[in-house]
Design a protein around this motif. Structure first.
Motif, short mmCIF file in Angstrom:
data_model
loop_
_atom_site.label_atom_id
_atom_site.label_comp_id
_atom_site.label_asym_id
_atom_site.label_seq_id
_atom_site.Cartn_x
_atom_site.Cartn_y
_atom_site.Cartn_z
N SER A 387 1.09 -0.99 -0.19
CA SER A 387 0.05 -0.06 -0.08
C SER A 387 1.02 1.63 -0.54
N LYS A 388 2.21 0.65 -0.06
CA LYS A 388 3.29 2.17 0.15
C LYS A 388 3.37 3.24 -1.24
N TYR A 389 3.40 4.85 -1.22
CA TYR A 389 2.96 5.42 -2.22
C TYR A 389 3.29 6.57 -1.58
N LEU A 390 4.03 7.66 -2.75
CA LEU A 390 5.31 8.41 -2.90
C LEU A 390 4.75 9.26 -2.73
N ALA A 391 4.63 10.59 -2.30
CA ALA A 391 3.51 11.62 -3.17
C ALA A 391 4.19 12.93 -2.98
N ASN A 530 3.27 7.77 2.35
CA ASN A 530 4.15 6.40 3.08
C ASN A 530 5.66 7.86 3.20
N ALA A 531 5.62 8.36 2.35
CA ALA A 531 7.48 9.18 2.31
C ALA A 531 6.55 10.31 1.77
N PHE A 532 6.67 11.58 1.84
CA PHE A 532 6.97 13.31 1.34
C PHE A 532 7.50 13.93 0.60
N ALA A 533 7.45 14.10 -0.73
CA ALA A 533 9.14 14.91 -1.28
C ALA A 533 8.22 16.55 -1.68
N MET A 534 9.07 17.75 -1.36
CA MET A 534 8.63 18.09 -1.51
C MET A 534 9.57 19.29 -2.42
N THR A 535 9.71 19.91 -3.26
CA THR A 535 10.57 20.66 -4.13
C THR A 535 10.52 22.23 -4.07
N ASP A 536 9.68 23.11 -3.28
CA ASP A 536 9.97 24.27 -2.71
C ASP A 536 10.02 24.23 -1.05
#
Length: 622
Positions: A387-391, A530-536
Motif C-alpha cells: 500500500s506504499k506510495y510517494l507524494a 508513506n513518504a512525502f517529497a517537497m520541491t520548494d
C-alpha cells in the motif's frame, strides 16, 4: 668457377634488416632455405613456393572475412541490446487507470544526448550555466532505473529512535477560558488555503492575547486563486467553535449593534500595511488593544504572517499548535473524497495509518479498512500488494515561476509570458525588474532561490533510489508548461497520478472551480503518503503537510526536504557529472535534511512542531 657468397654487408641490404625485412641470401635463414649456389631454383622448389603462397593468401582472406563478420555481429548485438532496453522501458510500464504512458522516443533522445555529452567531456570543461534542459542526466537516470536496484532501507523511514521520542501534546490546557469582554475581532485572510490556515491560527492567538471574542474568519477572493470558498466550505465550523471554547470565545457574527458601524470610518480596519511582518505580542498590546477598547471591534484585512513565532509566551504558542493540529478539521465532503484518493493510492489494501483518523475523521477513515474489489478506479496491475506510495508536491505553478524571476529553458516565449503575468499579478515586482538591477537567473539558481522543475524533481527521486514501479501522487494545481513539462516524470515513473486521474468526473465535479477545496484534497493525499517529497521549502502547503506528518505520524512518515542551494550546485554540473557521483551527492544532501531536531528559534511551529509547546519529548520528561 667458384660462386661468391652474397655480401650481407652491402648498405642497401643492411638497411632492410633495420625494418625487420630479411634480405635474400641472409644468414638469418636456415641452411635448408638457401637456394642452390649453382644458379636458379629448381622447378620443383618453385612449385612448392607457389603452393605455399596460395595457402597463405587463402588463410589471410579467410581471416579477413571472419574479422568482418565478427564486427558486423558485434554491431548488430549492440543495436539489439539498445532496442531491447527501450522496449523493456515501454513494456514494463505499470499505470493506474488514466495514468500516463511511456514515451520511448523521449527516452531515446535522452540516452543519445547522454552519450554525446560524455564524448564532449573529453574536449573541454563545460561552463556552469543553466540552459533549462537535462537531457544527458535524464538519459543516465533512465539507465539507472533499468538496473532495478534494491531501494535503500532508509528511503521510506525516519530516524526511528529520535522521531519516536516526540509525542503530540498540544491538546493539554492549563488555563481558564477567556470571556472576550474587550470586544470583537474580525479577520479576512488573503492568499490560498494554506496561507489562510496560518492566518486563522495566528488570529486565534491574538484574540486570546487581547481577551477578545473571535468572529468566524472570512476568506478574501484573490485574483490569483479565484476561489470564493469561505471558512465553512472547507473547515467544520461547529467543531472549530466547540474545540476552542476552553481557550477563546468564537461567534458566527457580530452583535447587531456593531454590524451597522462603518469600521473604516472609525479607524477599526487594520491592513497589512499597518502591522509589520512577524509582529511581536507587545505590538498588539500597545497599538491594537487601545483601538479595541475604544471601538469594541477591529477588522484585520489580509493578516499574512503578521504574528511572530518568537518571543511568544508558552501557552499562546501551544494554542497556536492546538488550533492547527486539532481545531481545523476538513468538512465531511472533503474528508470523504480525500479518503477515496488515499484508498485508491493504497491499491484498496485495508490499512489505517496513525494519521488517518485525525486527517479524515473517524467515519471516512474507517472506509480505508474496507476492501472494495469492484472499484473501477483501483489500480488493476499492481506490482505487489503493497500500500506504499510517494507524494510529490510540485510547486511549479505559473505564479511561483513568475515570482521567482528564474529561467526554466523556455526561451523568449517563456520570458514574454512570465513578464506579462508579472505585470498583471505582481505589478510592484514587475516595476522593480525595470528600475533596478536584480540578480541574474543563474545567480538566483546558484543561491537556491529557484523552484525545482519537474525534470530536477525526477532526477532527485531516481538518485534517491525510488524504483520505476513506485506509485507517485503529484500534488499541485496547473503545472507551468502542462503535460509537456511533466514528460520526464511520466516517462520515468509511469505509475504516476494526480487527483484528477484518481477521481471520476462525477466525484471531482463538486470541487471544480474551487482551487482551495482542490488544494485541501492535495493536502490529504500528501499528508497520508508513506513518504512525502517537497520541491520548494518555502511553499505553505509543503510546510503544513510536513508539520502535520511530524505531529501525527508517530515517527514513521519521512519527508524529503531538498536543500535547493546544495542541489543546485550538483545540478549545475549536469553536463559532466557521472551518475554514481550524482547519486551519492544527492543522497548525502537529502540525508542531512532528515535529521530529527527541535524547532529552531523563530521558525514556524506549523512546520517544525517538535518543540515543548506542541510536542513532548519523552526522553526529556524523565
Amino acid at each position: 668457377m667458384e660462386h661468391e657468397r652474397p655480401d650481407i654487408e652491402r648498405p642497401e641490404l643492411r638497411d632492410l634488416t633495420i625494418y625487420g625485412v630479411t634480405p635474400p641470401y641472409s644468414p638469418l635463414l636456415s641452411p635448408t632455405r638457401l637456394f642452390p649456389l649453382s644458379g636458379e631454383p629448381s622447378p620443383r622448389q618453385t612449385t612448392k613456393r607457389g603452393k605455399k603462397t596460395r595457402l597463405i593468401r587463402t588463410w589471410y582472406e579467410k581471416r579477413t572475412a571472419t574479422t568482418a563478420i565478427c564486427l558486423i555481429v558485434i554491431l548488430c548485438v549492440f543495436f539489439l541490446v539498445n532496442w531491447l532496453l527501450l522496449s523493456s522501458l515501454q513494456e514494463g510500464r505499470v499505470s493506474l487507470r488514466k495514468g500516463f504512458s511511456m514515451n520511448p522516443n523521449l527516452i531515446a533522445k535522452w540516452v543519445s544526448s547522454s552519450t554525446q555529452n560524455d564524448k564532449r567531456q573529453k574536449f573541454g570543461k563545460s561552463k556552469r550555466k543553466h540552459n533549462g534542459t537535462y537531457d544527458r542526466m535524464l538519459g543516465l537516470a533512465a539507465r539507472a532505473l533499468l538496473e532495478n536496484k534494491r531501494e535503500p532501507k532508509e528511503l521510506w523511514q525516519e530516524p526511528k529512535a529520535q522521531a519516536l521520542a516526540w509525542k503530540p501534546c498540544a491538546e493539554q490546557r492549563s488555563w481558564s477560558p477567556n470571556d472576550g469582554e474587550n470586544g470583537y475581532i474580525m479577520v479576512t485572510a488573503n492568499g490560498g488555503i494554506n496561507q489562510q490556515r496560518v492566518a486563522v491560527c495566528n488570529i486565534v492567538v491574538v484574540a486570546r492575547l487581547l481577551n477578545a471574542s473571535l468572529v468566524i474568519p472570512k476568506f478574501m477572493l484573490s485574483d490569483v486563486w479565484t476561489d470564493a470558498s469561505q471558512f465553512g466550505d472547507i473547515y467544520q465550523e461547529e467543531h472549530f467553535i466547540n474545540y476552542l471554547s476552553p481557550d477563546i470565545r468564537v461567534v458566527t457574527e457580530l452583535p447587531k449593534e456593531l454590524q451597522s458601524l462603518d469600521l473604516e470610518a472609525i479607524g477599526s480596519v487594520v491592513t497589512d500595511v499597518d502591522v509589520m511582518k512577524e509582529a511581536k505580542p507587545d505590538f498588539y498590546m500597545k497599538h491594537i488593544l487601545p483601538i479595541l477598547h475604544k471601538n469594541r471591534v477591529i477588522h484585520f484585512v489580509g493578516f499574512s504572517n503578521r504574528l511572530a513565532f518568537d518571543p511568544m509566551p508558552f501557552h499562546l504558542q501551544r494554542l497556536r499548535c492546538r488550533c492547527n493540529f486539532h481545531a481545523l478539521n476538513f468538512v465531511p465532503r472533503i474528508q470523504e473524497t480525500g479518503a477515496l484518493i488515499v484508498k485508491r493510492l493504497r491499491n484498496s489494501v485495508p490499512y489505517l495509518a496513525p494519521i488517518d483518523v485525525h486527517l479524515l475523521g473517524p467515519k471516512s477513515a474507517s472506509s480505508l479498512l474496507l476492501h472494495n474489489k469492484s472499484d473501477p478506479l483501483t489500480q488493476k496491475k499492481a506490482s505487489s500488494s503493497s500500500s506504499k506510495y510517494l507524494a510529490l508536491h510540485l510547486r511549479f505553478e505559473i505564479d511561483m515561476v513568475a515570482h521567482s524571476l528564474c529561467y526554466f529553458g523556455g526561451g523568449e516565449r517563456e520570458q514574454k509570458e512570465l513578464d506579462s503575468y508579472r505585470q498583471k499579478h505582481f505589478p510592484s515586482l514587475s516595476n522593480l525588474t525595470k528600475t533596478k538591477k536584480l540578480p541574474s537567473p543563474d545567480a538566483l539558481r546558484t543561491q537556491g532561490l529557484c523552484p525545482l522543475t519537474p525534470e530536477e524533481a525526477v532526477l532527485m527521486l531516481v538518485a534517491l533510489g525510488f524504483n520505476r514501479e513506485t506509485r507517485v501522487f503529484v500534488a499541485g494545481a496547473h503545472i507551468y508548461g502542462g503535460t509537456k513539462r511533466l514528460a520526464a516524470l511520466t516517462s520515468l515513473y509511469p505509475n504516476l497520478v494526480t487527483k484528477e486521474k484518481l477521481l471520476s468526473p462525477s466525484e471531482l465535479q463538486p470541487f471544480k472551480n474551487f482551487s482551495s477545496q482542490l488544494a485541501a484534497l492535495d493536502f490529504i493525499g500528501c499528508a497520508a503518503a508513506n513518504a512525502f517529497a517537497m520541491t520548494d521549502s518555502g511553499s505553505q502547503l509543503s510546510s503544513l503537510v510536513s508539520g502535520y506528518r511530524i505531529y501525527y505520524g508517530g515517527g514513521k512518515m519521512p519527508t524529503i526536504r531538498p536543500n535547493k542551494r546544495r542541489l543546485s550546485d550538483i545540478l549545475l554540473k549536469n553536463n559532466t557529472i557521472e551518475w554514481n557521483v550524482f547519486e551519492k551527492r544527492v543522497r548525502k544532501a537529502i540525508r542531512q535534511t532528515k535529521h530529527v531536531f527541535a524547532r529552531p528559534t523563530g521558525r514556524s511551529v506549523y512546520r517544525y512542531p517538535r518543540c515543548k509547546e506542541c510536542m513532548c519529548n519523552v526522553h526529556q520528561q524523565h
